[in-house]
Design a protein around this motif. Structure first.
Motif, PDB file in Angstrom:
ATOM      1  N   LEU A   4       0.837  -1.197   0.000  1.00  0.00           N
ATOM      2  CA  LEU A   4       0.000   0.000   0.000  1.00  0.00           C
ATOM      3  C   LEU A   4       0.876   1.253   0.000  1.00  0.00           C
ATOM      4  N   LYS A   5       1.936   1.228   0.791  1.00  0.00           N
ATOM      5  CA  LYS A   5       2.845   2.381   0.835  1.00  0.00           C
ATOM      6  C   LYS A   5       3.523   2.583  -0.522  1.00  0.00           C
ATOM      7  N   LEU A   6       3.826   1.480  -1.200  1.00  0.00           N
ATOM      8  CA  LEU A   6       4.427   1.596  -2.532  1.00  0.00           C
ATOM      9  C   LEU A   6       3.561   2.397  -3.490  1.00  0.00           C
ATOM     10  N   VAL A   7       2.238   2.230  -3.376  1.00  0.00           N
ATOM     11  CA  VAL A   7       1.323   2.933  -4.284  1.00  0.00           C
ATOM     12  C   VAL A   7       0.787   4.220  -3.656  1.00  0.00           C
ATOM     13  N   ASP A   8       1.434   4.656  -2.584  1.00  0.00           N
ATOM     14  CA  ASP A   8       1.121   5.937  -1.949  1.00  0.00           C
ATOM     15  C   ASP A   8      -0.224   5.945  -1.205  1.00  0.00           C
ATOM     16  N   LEU A   9      -0.552   4.811  -0.550  1.00  0.00           N
ATOM     17  CA  LEU A   9      -1.773   4.692   0.252  1.00  0.00           C
ATOM     18  C   LEU A   9      -1.409   4.166   1.635  1.00  0.00           C
ATOM     19  N   ASP A  10      -2.368   4.273   2.565  1.00  0.00           N
ATOM     20  CA  ASP A  10      -2.173   3.653   3.876  1.00  0.00           C
ATOM     21  C   ASP A  10      -3.249   2.597   4.088  1.00  0.00           C
ATOM     22  N   GLU A  11      -3.161   1.859   5.197  1.00  0.00           N
ATOM     23  CA  GLU A  11      -4.057   0.721   5.400  1.00  0.00           C
ATOM     24  C   GLU A  11      -5.512   1.106   5.640  1.00  0.00           C
ATOM     25  N   SER A  12      -5.807   2.375   5.833  1.00  0.00           N
ATOM     26  CA  SER A  12      -7.197   2.791   6.028  1.00  0.00           C
ATOM     27  C   SER A  12      -8.050   2.489   4.793  1.00  0.00           C
ATOM     28  N   TYR A  13      -7.409   2.377   3.628  1.00  0.00           N
ATOM     29  CA  TYR A  13      -8.152   2.097   2.399  1.00  0.00           C
ATOM     30  C   TYR A  13      -8.648   0.653   2.323  1.00  0.00           C
ATOM     31  N   LEU A  14      -8.091  -0.216   3.123  1.00  0.00           N
ATOM     32  CA  LEU A  14      -8.522  -1.614   3.119  1.00  0.00           C
ATOM     33  C   LEU A  14      -9.935  -1.779   3.669  1.00  0.00           C
ATOM     34  N   ALA A  15     -10.363  -0.857   4.525  1.00  0.00           N
ATOM     35  CA  ALA A  15     -11.685  -0.953   5.139  1.00  0.00           C
ATOM     36  C   ALA A  15     -12.802  -0.453   4.219  1.00  0.00           C
ATOM     37  N   ASN A  16     -12.460   0.269   3.183  1.00  0.00           N
ATOM     38  CA  ASN A  16     -13.459   0.829   2.269  1.00  0.00           C
ATOM     39  C   ASN A  16     -13.950  -0.213   1.276  1.00  0.00           C
ATOM     40  N   VAL A  21     -14.867   4.386  -3.158  1.00  0.00           N
ATOM     41  CA  VAL A  21     -13.665   5.209  -3.351  1.00  0.00           C
ATOM     42  C   VAL A  21     -13.518   5.581  -4.823  1.00  0.00           C
ATOM     43  N   GLU A  22     -12.766   6.621  -5.043  1.00  0.00           N
ATOM     44  CA  GLU A  22     -12.557   7.109  -6.405  1.00  0.00           C
ATOM     45  C   GLU A  22     -11.798   6.081  -7.242  1.00  0.00           C
ATOM     46  N   LEU A  23     -11.955   6.203  -8.550  1.00  0.00           N
ATOM     47  CA  LEU A  23     -11.320   5.270  -9.485  1.00  0.00           C
ATOM     48  C   LEU A  23      -9.808   5.215  -9.305  1.00  0.00           C
ATOM     49  N   ASN A  24      -9.177   6.366  -9.106  1.00  0.00           N
ATOM     50  CA  ASN A  24      -7.716   6.359  -8.963  1.00  0.00           C
ATOM     51  C   ASN A  24      -7.289   5.588  -7.711  1.00  0.00           C
ATOM     52  N   ILE A  25      -8.079   5.658  -6.648  1.00  0.00           N
ATOM     53  CA  ILE A  25      -7.777   4.904  -5.426  1.00  0.00           C
ATOM     54  C   ILE A  25      -8.014   3.413  -5.680  1.00  0.00           C
ATOM     55  N   GLN A  26      -9.096   3.082  -6.380  1.00  0.00           N
ATOM     56  CA  GLN A  26      -9.362   1.680  -6.716  1.00  0.00           C
ATOM     57  C   GLN A  26      -8.179   1.079  -7.466  1.00  0.00           C
ATOM     58  N   LYS A  27      -7.647   1.830  -8.427  1.00  0.00           N
ATOM     59  CA  LYS A  27      -6.517   1.342  -9.221  1.00  0.00           C
ATOM     60  C   LYS A  27      -5.294   1.110  -8.347  1.00  0.00           C
ATOM     61  N   LYS A  28      -5.051   2.023  -7.429  1.00  0.00           N
ATOM     62  CA  LYS A  28      -3.895   1.882  -6.544  1.00  0.00           C
ATOM     63  C   LYS A  28      -4.041   0.660  -5.643  1.00  0.00           C
ATOM     64  N   VAL A  29      -5.240   0.444  -5.099  1.00  0.00           N
ATOM     65  CA  VAL A  29      -5.477  -0.722  -4.234  1.00  0.00           C
ATOM     66  C   VAL A  29      -5.305  -2.003  -5.050  1.00  0.00           C
ATOM     67  N   MET A  30      -5.839  -2.020  -6.276  1.00  0.00           N
ATOM     68  CA  MET A  30      -5.686  -3.205  -7.134  1.00  0.00           C
ATOM     69  C   MET A  30      -4.213  -3.466  -7.447  1.00  0.00           C
ATOM     70  N   LYS A  57       3.250  10.482 -12.350  1.00  0.00           N
ATOM     71  CA  LYS A  57       4.696  10.522 -12.132  1.00  0.00           C
ATOM     72  C   LYS A  57       5.102   9.517 -11.062  1.00  0.00           C
ATOM     73  N   HIS A  58       4.312   9.444  -9.987  1.00  0.00           N
ATOM     74  CA  HIS A  58       4.602   8.486  -8.920  1.00  0.00           C
ATOM     75  C   HIS A  58       4.515   7.058  -9.461  1.00  0.00           C
ATOM     76  N   LEU A  59       3.476   6.777 -10.242  1.00  0.00           N
ATOM     77  CA  LEU A  59       3.291   5.447 -10.818  1.00  0.00           C
ATOM     78  C   LEU A  59       4.441   5.097 -11.760  1.00  0.00           C
ATOM     79  N   LYS A  60       4.858   6.043 -12.594  1.00  0.00           N
ATOM     80  CA  LYS A  60       5.979   5.808 -13.500  1.00  0.00           C
ATOM     81  C   LYS A  60       7.235   5.439 -12.717  1.00  0.00           C
ATOM     82  N   LYS A  61       7.525   6.221 -11.686  1.00  0.00           N
ATOM     83  CA  LYS A  61       8.710   5.959 -10.867  1.00  0.00           C
ATOM     84  C   LYS A  61       8.614   4.572 -10.229  1.00  0.00           C
TER      85      LYS A  61
END
Length: 157
Positions: A4-16, A21-30, A57-61
């Motif tokens: 989750l940290k790699l994709v710039d999220l924290d564990e709070s997104y696991l409960a949603n 959640v927005e599409l960009n967050i869904q993609k990051k969780v996936m 840019k974050h995703l590219k890196k």
């Protein structure tokens, strides 16, 4: 947590729930979920859509780092050459279910390629300068391009 940290999220997104959640967050969780199984091949289908410039840019890196450090083969399906250009070493371009180009990043320097796909602005600039008989380094790095331009200007003095 690590993925989750790699994709710039924290564990709070696991409960949603995914639809809350927005599409960009869904993609990051996936993406974090897929990375957790440590794949050898990662296929991304229009992963950049719905992401803002900072997120892209974050995703590219992240993808470049994954490719180098984890030796993952990354296949990106996209029509946004600005996104994948500096991630991929090879592009395969289809038109009407047929491969029309299969080449390295130098594909973008080929004559009339812009009739088939949009090319990154940095390539467009380098090609337009070349048409005026000024040869610049074929690069994807804007800092390298600026250094080359600076060298060329100083050579003319």
């Amino acid at each position: 947590n690590y993925y989750l940290k790699l994709v710039d999220l924290d564990e709070s997104y696991l409960a949603n729930k995914s639809l809350e959640v927005e599409l960009n967050i869904q993609k990051k969780v996936m993406l974090a979920s897929v990375l957790a199984i440590e794949p050898k091949v990662l296929i991304l289908n229009f992963i950049e859509h719905g992401l803002n410039i900072k997120e892209q840019k974050h995703l590219k890196k992240l993808l470049i780092d994954l490719k180098k450090k984890n030796n993952i083969m990354i296949i990106i399906i996209s029509n946004d050459s600005n996104f994948y250009f500096d991630i991929c070493e090879r592009q395969i371009i289809f038109d009407d279910k047929k491969i029309i180009f299969d080449d390295s990043n130098y594909l973008f320097y080929k004559k009339n390629i812009e009739k088939v796909i949009d090319i990154p602005p940095i390539i467009s600039f380098i090609k337009s300068v070349a048409s005026k008989k000024i040869e610049l380094t074929k690069t994807t790095d804007i800092k390298e391009l600026m250094k080359d331009i600076y060298r060329k200007v100083n050579e003319k003095r």
